[in-house]
Design a protein around this motif. Structure first.
Motif, PDB file in Angstrom:
ATOM      1  N   ASP A  50      14.439 -13.382  -1.306  1.00  0.00           N
ATOM      2  CA  ASP A  50      14.598 -13.581  -2.737  1.00  0.00           C
ATOM      3  C   ASP A  50      13.572 -12.747  -3.491  1.00  0.00           C
ATOM      4  O   ASP A  50      12.591 -12.263  -2.910  1.00  0.00           O
ATOM      5  CB  ASP A  50      14.573 -15.053  -3.147  1.00  0.00           C
ATOM      6  N   GLN A  95      22.608 -15.788  -4.559  1.00  0.00           N
ATOM      7  CA  GLN A  95      22.165 -16.951  -5.322  1.00  0.00           C
ATOM      8  C   GLN A  95      21.262 -16.485  -6.460  1.00  0.00           C
ATOM      9  O   GLN A  95      20.410 -15.629  -6.263  1.00  0.00           O
ATOM     10  CB  GLN A  95      21.423 -17.918  -4.403  1.00  0.00           C
ATOM     11  N   THR A  97      18.966 -18.021  -9.917  1.00  0.00           N
ATOM     12  CA  THR A  97      18.415 -19.188 -10.601  1.00  0.00           C
ATOM     13  C   THR A  97      18.078 -18.811 -12.037  1.00  0.00           C
ATOM     14  O   THR A  97      17.331 -17.847 -12.268  1.00  0.00           O
ATOM     15  CB  THR A  97      17.147 -19.688  -9.909  1.00  0.00           C
ATOM     16  N   SER A  98      18.608 -19.564 -12.959  1.00  0.00           N
ATOM     17  CA  SER A  98      18.333 -19.282 -14.363  1.00  0.00           C
ATOM     18  C   SER A  98      16.934 -19.787 -14.734  1.00  0.00           C
ATOM     19  O   SER A  98      16.299 -20.531 -13.978  1.00  0.00           O
ATOM     20  CB  SER A  98      19.370 -19.966 -15.251  1.00  0.00           C
ATOM     21  N   ALA A 101      16.392 -23.329 -14.561  1.00  0.00           N
ATOM     22  CA  ALA A 101      16.374 -23.899 -13.203  1.00  0.00           C
ATOM     23  C   ALA A 101      17.746 -24.349 -12.725  1.00  0.00           C
ATOM     24  O   ALA A 101      17.850 -25.248 -11.882  1.00  0.00           O
ATOM     25  CB  ALA A 101      15.374 -25.043 -13.098  1.00  0.00           C
ATOM     26  N   TRP A 103      20.999 -23.375 -10.532  1.00  0.00           N
ATOM     27  CA  TRP A 103      21.343 -22.493  -9.423  1.00  0.00           C
ATOM     28  C   TRP A 103      22.808 -22.098  -9.521  1.00  0.00           C
ATOM     29  O   TRP A 103      23.672 -22.932  -9.785  1.00  0.00           O
ATOM     30  CB  TRP A 103      21.096 -23.205  -8.091  1.00  0.00           C
ATOM     31  N   TYR A 104      23.060 -20.835  -9.224  1.00  0.00           N
ATOM     32  CA  TYR A 104      24.424 -20.310  -9.172  1.00  0.00           C
ATOM     33  C   TYR A 104      24.619 -19.621  -7.824  1.00  0.00           C
ATOM     34  O   TYR A 104      23.690 -19.002  -7.295  1.00  0.00           O
ATOM     35  CB  TYR A 104      24.675 -19.314 -10.303  1.00  0.00           C
TER      36      TYR A 104
END
Length: 115
Positions: A50, A95, A97-98, A101, A103-104
């Motif tokens: 990540d 994946q 993360t905005s 917080a 998650w997509y």
């Protein structure tokens, strides 16, 4: 609504390379963390790598072989995979993360490494 669309998976021989891409579309203009996970048959999903604005993290099993990068303007994250091994065979999931917080996840792309 946010959608993540992956591309770049496929079949490659051991020692070969692939580059995965994942582009986000929808209502969010920027993401805090972007990453890649993978899930092999019969195994749990695991983090591959990540990247945030400050850091990059890699699973020990891919260090020195995989490189994660991102293009914020394009809302895209990449995973360059070199010296692929049979044990890298899995479905790879993008994946993101905005900053709120949330998650997509992408739908997954198959990577198969043959011996």
């Amino acid at each position: 609504q946010v959608q993540l669309v992956e591309s770049g998976g496929g079949l490659v021989q051991s020692g070969g390379s692939l580059r995965l891409s994942c582009a986000a579309s929808g209502s969010i203009n920027s993401f805090n963390v972007m990453g890649w996970y993978r899930q092999a048959p019969g195994k749990q999903r695991e983090l591959v790598a990540d990247i945030s604005s400050a850091d990059r993290n890699y699973a020990d099993s891919v260090k020195g072989r995989f490189t994660i990068s991102r293009d914020n303007a394009k809302k895209t994250v990449y995973l360059q995979m070199n010296n692929l091994k049979v044990e890298d065979t899995a479905v790879y999931y993008c994946q993101m993360t905005s900053y709120a917080a949330i998650w997509y996840w992408g739908q997954g792309t198959q990577v198969t490494v043959s011996s």
